[in-house]
Enzyme design. Structure first.
Site, PDB file in Angstrom:
ATOM      1  CG  ASP A  51      -1.962   1.043   1.257  1.00 58.51           C
ATOM      2  OD1 ASP A  51      -1.766   2.093   0.630  1.00 58.51           O
ATOM      3  OD2 ASP A  51      -3.007   0.819   1.901  1.00 58.51           O
ATOM      4  CG  PHE A  72      -0.614   3.006 -13.930  1.00 58.48           C
ATOM      5  CD1 PHE A  72      -1.178   3.534 -15.075  1.00 58.48           C
ATOM      6  CD2 PHE A  72       0.689   2.522 -13.995  1.00 58.48           C
ATOM      7  CE1 PHE A  72      -0.468   3.585 -16.257  1.00 58.48           C
ATOM      8  CE2 PHE A  72       1.404   2.569 -15.171  1.00 58.48           C
ATOM      9  CZ  PHE A  72       0.820   3.100 -16.312  1.00 58.48           C
ATOM     10  CE1 TYR A 140      -9.449   9.335 -10.674  1.00 58.19           C
ATOM     11  CE2 TYR A 140     -10.921  10.208 -12.366  1.00 58.19           C
ATOM     12  CZ  TYR A 140      -9.785   9.502 -12.012  1.00 58.19           C
ATOM     13  OH  TYR A 140      -8.989   8.959 -12.982  1.00 58.19           O
ATOM     14  CE  LYS A 144      -5.829   9.594 -11.082  1.00 60.22           C
ATOM     15  NZ  LYS A 144      -4.713   8.696 -11.425  1.00 60.22           N
ATOM     16  CG  ASN A 169     -14.307   8.235 -22.377  1.00 65.31           C
ATOM     17  OD1 ASN A 169     -15.020   7.850 -21.470  1.00 65.31           O
ATOM     18  ND2 ASN A 169     -14.264   9.502 -22.771  1.00 65.31           N
ATOM     19  CG  LEU A 187     -20.943   3.542 -23.271  1.00 64.68           C
ATOM     20  CD1 LEU A 187     -22.329   3.378 -22.660  1.00 64.68           C
ATOM     21  CD2 LEU A 187     -20.938   4.654 -24.310  1.00 64.68           C
TER      22      LEU A 187
END
Length: 321
Positions: A51, A72, A140, A144, A169, A187
């Site tokens: 972690d 990431f 969120y 970032k 996306n 999606l």
């Protein structure tokens, strides 16, 4: 190179790790498996479960010696972030602070950061360039953006090389690496899950000012995205923080995605029209000329049908070609 990949058991991180191995690099994946999957870590990568908020574990892992970090690891559900803003700021920003501190102590000079188009919020113009005002509409995106800003300050203060890649996306799959989120909010996998279950798909907003009334988004293949990370490892400069948007520069509507998915899956996939979701812009499309010009990045797999076909192959067979 000896590379340290945080979040390498997740969707995008695992694809990048696979690509790094193919390029001949030595890869260590560091992941707490809270949302990642051990089986997505590519064969040939060393895996360390840990972690980022565990300072001792992180410093121990980095002390083995690395040439660069690809970061990431993050919590990334927009809706959840609105419900748990303190958790998102604490996890995403806190983890990045620990990582940058340990990176400096370990004398690692280069970091490539997985950022997001969510930092832009509601765009003033489309396509969106890197110079657009950053006004995230959710915790969120705000977390970032804070990390992007921290990377800039740290690069100038310590002479490190930092590159932030802002994704739009992402879709598709690469070999045995693909999208396995729980819950699934994107999606294309939502549409394909509906197809696999012979269910209808909810379409949020059918009255936008777009050709077919549904929202338009920019989709890029995850393998093309991974290629950009390899280029970014060599595309920075000491003391600088560079930012690049990654997208295919085109937009596809929800109904265009549905049409392609019906063709690929040979399923009817009925749609359930729903009201718009608050804060969903009509169009989000990247201006990614800077990445093409400065990094030499060329998306080669980002036709919508290829993205959907590879995602469907992974969902049905566990492997994309």
């Amino acid at each position: 190179m000896r590379l340290f990949v945080t979040g390498g058991a997740g969707y995008i991180g695992s694809v990048v790790a696979a690509k790094l191995l193919e390029a001949g690099h030595r890869v260590t994946v560091f992941d707490d498996l809270s949302t990642g999957h051990r089986e997505l870590v590519p064969r040939g990568a060393r895996f360390v479960q840990g972690d980022l908020l565990d300072r001792a574990a992180l410093w121990s892992a980095l002390s083995e010696g690395f040439d660069a970090i690809l970061h990431f690891a993050a919590k990334s559900l927009v809706g959840e972030s609105a419900e748990k803003p303190i958790f998102y700021f604490g996890t995403n920003i806190g983890g990045a602070v620990h990582l940058l501190d340990a990176m400096r102590e370990a004398s690692i000079a280069t970091i490539v950061f997985s950022s997001t188009a969510a930092v832009y919020g509601e765009p003033e113009s489309v396509p969106i360039p890197e110079e657009a005002a950053a006004r995230p509409g959710n915790p969120y995106g705000a977390s970032k953006l804070a990390i992007d800003q921290l990377l800039g300050f740290a690069a100038r203060a310590h002479g490190s090389t930092a590159v932030s890649l802002r994704y739009f996306n992402v879709g598709g799959a690469y070999g045995a690496q693909g999208e396995r989120h729980m819950p699934e909010t994107h999606l294309i996998p939502r549409v394909l899950l509906a197809a696999s279950r012979d269910e209808a798909i909810d379409v949020y907003g059918t009255d936008y000012e777009t050709p077919d009334g549904t929202a338009i988004r920019d989709y890029v293949h995850v393998a093309d995205l991974a290629d950009a990370h390899l280029l970014a490892l060599e595309g920075g400069k000491p003391g600088e923080h560079r930012i690049y948007n990654l997208g295919n520069g085109e937009g596809f509507s929800v109904r265009e995605v549905l049409a392609v998915a019906r063709r690929v899956t040979k399923k009817p996939i009925p749609e359930n029209p729903r009201p718009r979701r608050a804060g969903d812009p009509a169009r989000l499309v990247a201006a990614s000329e800077k990445a093409r010009r400065e990094l030499g990045w060329r998306p080669r797999r980002s036709e919508l049908e290829r993205i959907v076909r590879d995602a469907w192959a992974f969902m049905t067979n566990g492997v994309a070609r």
